[in-house]
Design an enzyme around this catalytic site. Structure first.
Site, mmCIF file in Angstrom:
data_model
loop_
_atom_site.group_PDB
_atom_site.id
_atom_site.type_symbol
_atom_site.label_atom_id
_atom_site.label_comp_id
_atom_site.label_asym_id
_atom_site.label_seq_id
_atom_site.Cartn_x
_atom_site.Cartn_y
_atom_site.Cartn_z
ATOM 1 C CG ASP A 110 -5.634 -3.434 5.004
ATOM 2 O OD1 ASP A 110 -6.177 -4.467 4.584
ATOM 3 O OD2 ASP A 110 -4.669 -2.894 4.445
ATOM 4 C CE1 TYR A 247 -0.716 -6.255 1.263
ATOM 5 C CE2 TYR A 247 -0.489 -4.035 0.383
ATOM 6 C CZ TYR A 247 -1.252 -5.007 0.992
ATOM 7 O OH TYR A 247 -2.560 -4.738 1.339
ATOM 8 C CG HIS A 304 -11.049 -5.296 4.126
ATOM 9 N ND1 HIS A 304 -10.265 -5.990 5.026
ATOM 10 C CD2 HIS A 304 -10.255 -4.315 3.620
ATOM 11 C CE1 HIS A 304 -9.048 -5.467 5.049
ATOM 12 N NE2 HIS A 304 -9.018 -4.451 4.207
#
Length: 327
Positions: A110, A247, A304
């Site tokens: 990730d 982010y 995921h």
């Protein structure tokens, strides 16, 4: 990790202005493999990989990264820039310094995958190899990534939504245990089902799903009650701000890496998950142009959370490649 194998207690190292919590298994003289977690994860996310790598003779090292777990990090909107990719990779370089290691193999999942691929560009002399788990090497875009995501998916796309300081962390922190149950699920949707959805249903607006009744969430709970409790306790103590700040640096990272050569000059292993709709195997197409020494695999029937969904398959691929290339 079996019932007889306890997750190791952390030790702390000073690196790049933070006290980083580090969890380690395996011989001190083994080839070092540093495991970089993503969001919303922890070093604990590698609990199945640490003992497998250690048993194979490697020195497996997993930190809680900046903003996460027992490492934590600076708070406040003024400190968002401290979570840039240059700081995240400098943290890792400082970890090597603290452990008196010249270089290591870096493995990331990730967001951690982005960190380890960028390590090979920003600190190439410290990287002996790279393993990407779900996260492919993505060359620097020609335009601001947040603006590109906003244009493609709209303001509700989770990464675009995260740009509003204080909003997502408040929403997720209202009931951290529930948030963890929302994220850590398996068998929610297969890639073939995803591809059949109309475009307006593929905008990655996960926060809408969080607000829905729990019984309507797709898929199945992935973790045990004990495992959910570990994540919940960690995020209740650290808060969500630090991880989400990663982010908030997409645009800054894009600006600050202008001119960096997009070439990974070390052996690399790319392990994709067939049903990860966020980081799909299709995203690895063309990686060879930027990563010449590349081996690719796809784990079937896996979404995921590869480390937890298919630990045995992941461990086998990692250990076999590591032994073949570095033993």
């Amino acid at each position: 990790m079996t019932a007889t194998e306890k997750f190791p207690e952390p030790y702390f190292v000073k690196t790049n202005g933070i006290d980083m919590a580090v969890y380690e298994m395996g011989p001190k003289d083994g080839v070092p493999v540093i495991l970089s977690h993503g969001w919303p994860e922890l070093a604990y996310s590698w609990r199945h990989q640490l003992p497998a790598l250690a048993k194979a003779g490697f020195r497996a090292i997993a930190p809680d990264q900046r903003g996460y777990g027992k490492t934590g990090g600076p708070k406040g909107e003024e400190n968002v820039p401290l979570y840039s990719i240059k700081n995240l990779t400098n943290d890792m370089a400082g970890l090597l310094d603290a452990l008196k290691l010249d270089k290591a193999i870096f493995c990331g999942h990730d967001w951690g995958g982005m960190v380890v691929w960028q390590m090979s560009l920003l600190h190439p002399e410290r990287v002996a190899g790279v393993i990407g788990v779900n996260t492919p090497f993505i060359p620097r875009l020609t335009s601001d990534p947040i603006e590109a995501m906003r244009a493609a998916y709209g303001d509700d796309m989770y990464i675009v939504f995260f740009q509003k300081f204080g909003v997502a962390e408040k929403l997720l922190g209202e009931d951290t245990a529930r948030s963890m149950r929302f994220f850590y699920r398996k068998r929610g949707i297969t890639m073939s089902e995803w591809e059949k959805l109309p475009p307006e249903m593929k905008n990655f607006s996960f926060m809408d799903g969080l607000k829905a009744p729990e019984e309507t969430w797709p898929g199945e709970r992935l973790l045990t009650d004990e495992e959910y409790a570990v994540y919940t306790k960690a995020f209740e103590e650290s808060g969500w701000e630090g991880g989400i700040n990663w982010y908030r640096n997409f645009s800054r990272n894009w600006r600050e890496t202008e001119g960096v050569e997009q070439k990974v000059n070390v052996p690399a292993l790319m392990i994709s998950a067939a049903d990860d709709v966020v980081l799909s195997p299709a995203m690895t197409e063309g990686m060879e142009k930027y990563v010449p020494d590349l081996e690719k695999h796809i784990i079937q029937d896996c979404g995921h959370w590869t480390q937890s969904e298919k630990p045995d398959e992941l461990n086998a691929l990692m250990v076999e490649w590591l032994k073949r290339r570095y033993a």
